[in-house]
Motif scaffolding. Sequence first.
Motif, short mmCIF file in Angstrom:
data_model
loop_
_atom_site.label_atom_id
_atom_site.label_comp_id
_atom_site.label_asym_id
_atom_site.label_seq_id
_atom_site.Cartn_x
_atom_site.Cartn_y
_atom_site.Cartn_z
N VAL A 121 0.96 -1.06 -0.06
CA VAL A 121 0.09 0.03 0.01
C VAL A 121 0.82 1.43 0.04
CG1 VAL A 121 -1.90 -1.10 1.00
CG2 VAL A 121 -0.46 -0.04 2.52
N ARG A 124 2.27 1.73 -3.75
CA ARG A 124 1.13 1.88 -4.65
C ARG A 124 0.15 2.91 -4.07
NH1 ARG A 124 -1.11 -1.83 -8.39
NH2 ARG A 124 -3.31 -1.40 -8.91
N TYR A 125 0.08 3.48 -2.97
CA TYR A 125 -0.83 4.39 -2.74
C TYR A 125 -0.58 5.61 -1.79
CZ TYR A 125 -4.09 0.93 -4.49
OH TYR A 125 -5.00 0.01 -5.37
N CYS A 178 -7.37 -4.57 -4.47
CA CYS A 178 -6.56 -3.55 -5.38
C CYS A 178 -6.07 -3.91 -6.58
CB CYS A 178 -5.39 -3.00 -4.55
SG CYS A 178 -5.99 -2.25 -2.90
N GLU A 179 -5.87 -5.00 -6.89
CA GLU A 179 -5.24 -5.75 -8.10
C GLU A 179 -6.22 -6.90 -8.50
OE1 GLU A 179 -0.38 -4.70 -7.72
OE2 GLU A 179 -1.22 -6.72 -7.54
N PRO A 364 -9.69 3.41 -4.17
CA PRO A 364 -9.53 2.56 -5.30
C PRO A 364 -10.36 1.17 -5.17
CG PRO A 364 -7.48 2.51 -3.49
CD PRO A 364 -8.80 3.41 -3.07
N VAL A 365 -10.92 0.74 -4.44
CA VAL A 365 -11.74 -0.65 -3.99
C VAL A 365 -13.02 -0.27 -4.09
CG1 VAL A 365 -11.98 -2.50 -2.40
CG2 VAL A 365 -9.61 -1.07 -2.46
N LEU A 408 -6.49 -0.14 4.83
CA LEU A 408 -6.97 0.77 3.65
C LEU A 408 -7.71 1.93 4.25
CD1 LEU A 408 -9.13 -2.39 2.21
CD2 LEU A 408 -7.06 -1.33 1.36
#
Length: 470
Positions: A121, A124-125, A178-179, A364-365, A408
Amino acid sequence: MIFKKNLTLIIWCAAIVWSIMGILSWSHLPVEVRPGGLRLTFNSMIDHMLHGHFDVDPKTVEEEGFLRDGKVYAYWGIFPSLLRLPVLLFPNGLHWDVTRLSSILAVLMILFFNYRTWRFVSDRYLGGNSWVSLCLAIALAFSGEQVCFFEHSLYQEVCFWALAFASWFVYCAIRVLCEKEYWRYGGLYMSIAASCALLTRVSMGIGLYAALLCFLIIYFYRWCRSFRTKEDGVTLPSIVVPAVISVLAIIVTGYVNYRRWGNPLTFANYDLYLYNVEFPSRVLRTKTYGLFNLQRFYLGIVYFFVPIWIFQKADGHYVLQDSFTRLIDANELPPSSFFLTDGFMLLCGGLLIAGLFRKNRVFPVSRAAFASIAVSLAIPAFLMMIAISMNYRYRAEFYPDIVFLGTLGCVYLYRNLRDVTFLKKTLITLLVISVVFSNLNIALYGESELGPAYMYIKNGVFSYYTHRMF
């Protein structure tokens, strides 16, 4: 930037050292190996299993056993006993106490997947080196699940391994959310983690199985949709294989239950509990209220979140003592609150949940997928809040959801609220409190006697710990 990268590396290395030192330091039980004793229960379990039996030596499990048809059984899952297989290669290996080593390995696994979760995380975020990323690293490394349970007793070993598999599951769950393409591997990994958890601690396994079922439904729907539209999508084996693994673990668990209790759906028969001799009131309480009862829910809130039960009234009784004594077997020391040990993660998770109701917030989820997983992971915690006994180690059941929501939540925070000065100061303050109280709790836990607290705190909690420490 280089300093921040080095700082996060130092944080995780320090967490490893601190965790190992913690397990080596604290214990309710003697360090030396005795001829019998609870810490050799899993040694006895694997020895008996290799001979086709599922009972254990009464000298090991002692009062924690269950007497059925002249044999004594333990209620713990069989996975920790399988870890004892290597000791059979050594002369007299079944007399080795490897509880400490097993606990250390489980904690290292927890830290490894906490690190993998943070790294994913963060890169990526969270901008890699933001203050949110740094706070999350500290929270996952020095507060919460692995810190609050520094022990090398058999009880903690089971909880550690359940948490280890839950950490693996949560890491994979976050990546899959997320992916979407990670499901090809994540589904398999989550099925293995959930299966091992079920064979370790059933309450944790139930929560992971529920979350896995949600993923299977989601991806089966996507497979059906891609099949109809002739588009590339999820492969059927990526759904079937995790489902088969999960079913096999259920079959193994049912078989073990059948051999132990004569019923594949029974995980423990407390009518046969040897501790009933010492605490005869437990039999009547179990028959009256059952092992799980919604009437205990408010006591669960008090025990796990608002520990006012430690306050002594003028007449010498404690707040809600009558209710605790009537409805549950034990509310165990030390007193604690998730608001203190995990305030940072709880606030991040709370901000996320509140933000999901606002359409203008960036997340993003898939909201539906996130909600279903979060609710599923909350099942073990809910069970502990209505259980017949409220022990300190049962806090472990809350952490899969706390880590899932908190991690998250940091993503949501960074994308929507990171520039709010007051919120930043509040979160940093809560992080400091979380680290301090998590480590304070384990110091108190190391000095606490197991079992019903009211047996020990007749003169007050402060007096009890003062006497124990000094």
